[in-house]
Scaffold this motif. Sequence first.
Motif, PDB file in Angstrom:
ATOM      1  N   ARG A   1       0.839  -1.204   0.000  1.00 36.39           N
ATOM      2  CA  ARG A   1       0.000   0.000   0.000  1.00 36.39           C
ATOM      3  C   ARG A   1       0.875   1.255   0.000  1.00 36.39           C
ATOM      4  NH1 ARG A   1      -2.801  -1.433   4.016  1.00 36.39           N
ATOM      5  NH2 ARG A   1      -1.660  -0.298   5.623  1.00 36.39           N
ATOM      6  N   ASP A   2       1.919   1.271   0.834  1.00 41.23           N
ATOM      7  CA  ASP A   2       2.802   2.442   0.907  1.00 41.23           C
ATOM      8  C   ASP A   2       3.561   2.653  -0.403  1.00 41.23           C
ATOM      9  OD1 ASP A   2       1.953   2.785   3.494  1.00 41.23           O
ATOM     10  OD2 ASP A   2       3.765   1.922   4.408  1.00 41.23           O
ATOM     11  N   ALA A   3       3.835   1.552  -1.124  1.00 47.26           N
ATOM     12  CA  ALA A   3       4.551   1.659  -2.399  1.00 47.26           C
ATOM     13  C   ALA A   3       3.650   2.131  -3.531  1.00 47.26           C
ATOM     14  CB  ALA A   3       5.168   0.314  -2.754  1.00 47.26           C
ATOM     15  N   GLY A   4       2.345   2.170  -3.272  1.00 44.38           N
ATOM     16  CA  GLY A   4       1.416   2.630  -4.288  1.00 44.38           C
ATOM     17  C   GLY A   4       1.049   1.600  -5.337  1.00 44.38           C
ATOM     18  N   LEU A   5       1.340   0.318  -5.075  1.00 41.08           N
ATOM     19  CA  LEU A   5       1.001  -0.731  -6.027  1.00 41.08           C
ATOM     20  C   LEU A   5      -0.389  -1.291  -5.747  1.00 41.08           C
ATOM     21  CD1 LEU A   5       4.251  -2.895  -6.391  1.00 41.08           C
ATOM     22  CD2 LEU A   5       3.538  -0.873  -7.673  1.00 41.08           C
ATOM     23  N   PRO A   6      -1.080  -1.753  -6.784  1.00 39.41           N
ATOM     24  CA  PRO A   6      -2.353  -2.440  -6.558  1.00 39.41           C
ATOM     25  C   PRO A   6      -2.139  -3.709  -5.735  1.00 39.41           C
ATOM     26  CG  PRO A   6      -2.082  -1.849  -8.868  1.00 39.41           C
ATOM     27  CD  PRO A   6      -0.757  -1.622  -8.206  1.00 39.41           C
ATOM     28  N   LEU A   7      -3.054  -3.942  -4.786  1.00 42.73           N
ATOM     29  CA  LEU A   7      -2.963  -5.113  -3.913  1.00 42.73           C
ATOM     30  C   LEU A   7      -4.201  -5.977  -4.097  1.00 42.73           C
ATOM     31  CD1 LEU A   7      -1.760  -6.741  -1.488  1.00 42.73           C
ATOM     32  CD2 LEU A   7      -3.081  -5.224   0.008  1.00 42.73           C
ATOM     33  N   GLY A   8      -3.971  -7.275  -4.269  1.00 46.51           N
ATOM     34  CA  GLY A   8      -5.063  -8.233  -4.303  1.00 46.51           C
ATOM     35  C   GLY A   8      -4.854  -9.292  -3.241  1.00 46.51           C
ATOM     36  N   LEU A   9      -5.947  -9.860  -2.744  1.00 46.29           N
ATOM     37  CA  LEU A   9      -5.867 -10.991  -1.821  1.00 46.29           C
ATOM     38  C   LEU A   9      -6.320 -12.247  -2.557  1.00 46.29           C
ATOM     39  CD1 LEU A   9      -7.226  -9.871   1.678  1.00 46.29           C
ATOM     40  CD2 LEU A   9      -4.935  -9.630   0.713  1.00 46.29           C
ATOM     41  N   ASN A  10      -5.643 -13.349  -2.278  1.00 49.12           N
ATOM     42  CA  ASN A  10      -6.015 -14.632  -2.845  1.00 49.12           C
ATOM     43  C   ASN A  10      -6.301 -15.582  -1.695  1.00 49.12           C
ATOM     44  OD1 ASN A  10      -6.358 -16.861  -4.559  1.00 49.12           O
ATOM     45  ND2 ASN A  10      -4.179 -17.365  -4.429  1.00 49.12           N
ATOM     46  N   VAL A  11      -7.530 -16.081  -1.621  1.00 46.04           N
ATOM     47  CA  VAL A  11      -7.955 -16.921  -0.503  1.00 46.04           C
ATOM     48  C   VAL A  11      -8.500 -18.240  -1.046  1.00 46.04           C
ATOM     49  CG1 VAL A  11      -9.332 -17.047   1.594  1.00 46.04           C
ATOM     50  CG2 VAL A  11      -8.622 -14.804   0.705  1.00 46.04           C
TER      51      VAL A  11
ATOM     52  N   VAL B   1     -10.546  -5.307   2.864  1.00 43.58           N
ATOM     53  CA  VAL B   1     -10.878  -3.880   2.780  1.00 43.58           C
ATOM     54  C   VAL B   1      -9.980  -3.076   3.709  1.00 43.58           C
ATOM     55  CG1 VAL B   1     -12.670  -2.171   3.236  1.00 43.58           C
ATOM     56  CG2 VAL B   1     -13.264  -4.309   2.067  1.00 43.58           C
ATOM     57  N   ALA B   2      -9.793  -3.576   4.930  1.00 44.18           N
ATOM     58  CA  ALA B   2      -8.946  -2.874   5.900  1.00 44.18           C
ATOM     59  C   ALA B   2      -7.498  -2.791   5.431  1.00 44.18           C
ATOM     60  CB  ALA B   2      -9.019  -3.578   7.258  1.00 44.18           C
ATOM     61  N   TRP B   3      -7.030  -3.805   4.721  1.00 46.61           N
ATOM     62  CA  TRP B   3      -5.655  -3.824   4.232  1.00 46.61           C
ATOM     63  C   TRP B   3      -5.486  -3.061   2.924  1.00 46.61           C
ATOM     64  CZ3 TRP B   3      -3.467  -9.475   5.126  1.00 46.61           C
ATOM     65  CH2 TRP B   3      -3.311  -9.676   6.516  1.00 46.61           C
ATOM     66  N   GLY B   4      -6.572  -2.588   2.338  1.00 46.99           N
ATOM     67  CA  GLY B   4      -6.478  -1.801   1.117  1.00 46.99           C
ATOM     68  C   GLY B   4      -6.484  -2.608  -0.159  1.00 46.99           C
ATOM     69  N   ALA B   5      -7.021  -3.829  -0.131  1.00 47.81           N
ATOM     70  CA  ALA B   5      -7.055  -4.671  -1.330  1.00 47.81           C
ATOM     71  C   ALA B   5      -8.061  -4.125  -2.339  1.00 47.81           C
ATOM     72  CB  ALA B   5      -7.410  -6.104  -0.964  1.00 47.81           C
ATOM     73  N   GLU B   6      -7.656  -4.071  -3.586  1.00 43.85           N
ATOM     74  CA  GLU B   6      -8.562  -3.648  -4.655  1.00 43.85           C
ATOM     75  C   GLU B   6      -9.352  -4.832  -5.209  1.00 43.85           C
ATOM     76  OE1 GLU B   6      -6.351  -1.599  -7.642  1.00 43.85           O
ATOM     77  OE2 GLU B   6      -5.523  -0.125  -6.242  1.00 43.85           O
ATOM     78  N   ARG B   7      -8.812  -6.029  -5.006  1.00 48.27           N
ATOM     79  CA  ARG B   7      -9.435  -7.238  -5.556  1.00 48.27           C
ATOM     80  C   ARG B   7      -9.248  -8.374  -4.560  1.00 48.27           C
ATOM     81  NH1 ARG B   7      -8.115 -11.691  -9.024  1.00 48.27           N
ATOM     82  NH2 ARG B   7      -9.657 -12.043 -10.671  1.00 48.27           N
TER      83      ARG B   7
END
Length: 379
Positions: free
Chosen positions: A148-158, A176-182
């Motif tokens: 998130r601090d690096a400004g890159l898109p973040l996704g979670l895989n579960v 959502v709390a971690w800033g995941a876009e997907r």
Amino acid sequence: MTSPPPDTAPPPPWALLAELTHACPLHCPYCSNPLELTRRSHELSAEEWADVFRQAADLGVVTTHLSGGEPLLRRDLTAVVAAAEGAGIYTQLVTSGVGLSAARMSALVSAGLRSVQLSVQHADPVASDRIGGHRSFGAKERAAGLVRDAGLPLGLNVVLHRDNLDAVDDIVDLGVAWGAERIELANVQFHGWALRNRTALLPTRDQLSRAREAVERRREQLAGTTELVWVIPDHFDGVPKPCMGGWGAVSLTVAPDGAVLPCPASRDLLGPDDVPNVRDRSLEWIWTSSPAFERYRGTEWMVTGPCGGCPRREIDFGGCRCQAHALTGDAARTDPACALSPDHALVRTLSRASRTDAPHYVYRGLDRHHTEVTRGVKR
């Protein structure tokens, strides 16, 4: 063997799964890597990966998932990312987050890393560590912050299964709390290591129904902010999923030792003598002409069984070849997940095996071979 005429050549692939290593600090009971892991000494070098990316770009590939195992265990990961970027391929790092530091994140961004997909086992730290067989939740949380601090898109895989399906709401809240876009919520498929743990992993129908309703509800709530992807569980629906969008149709996998596969789990069904390797053949020949990629490509191989005249044959391509092989021993059979399959009783048997007590896992990798593969990684 020569390449087929242009009018019969398959469309070019657009995606590459680059499995940089099978080494991993986690011991997930549903691990999708092959049963026989590649040793560290047999892995492609950064220079060899650079050649793979150049060939892939020439073939038509535009995006790659840099995966494993845990790709952060490659000390030359920055060079690998730079090589993919230099070939003009979009890079996404698929990681557990273990081993990601601020300095490493900065170096990867400078090399051209475009996005990160973080694996999550559960929203509860204790449950997450138990499922993964390693104390890793804290590292995941730190990694999410670094991305998130690096400004890159973040996704979670579960990967969803009986042990975390009831926590779908909490997992979405975590993303959502971690800033995941997907957030990709993928129900486990039973081949490879997951087949060994099927009794512990298989959910109940009620669990799946509740989870599906939760996903639909959260999609409405998060529309326009966070994308929720629900990968359907074909075991209960009776409708098989297409194998990687069709065998040898849109993507290819390059394993740590250079083996090239139509899908990550297909090595076991092809056999050691039938797996092509980038150390021996060009990626172009492997994609267009190798017997491994031609074997189940399209629908012409469906000469017997219910698939032959099925109106869905151009949609699901007979389902998952690896799942068919794992459950029946024959990769050419209709996926038992299909309600029309003569082997569908195997899936019904699995469904009846669902348990309600606490799961007992056979953890991946707690043996001598895994110790050699993951040497230097501490529990």
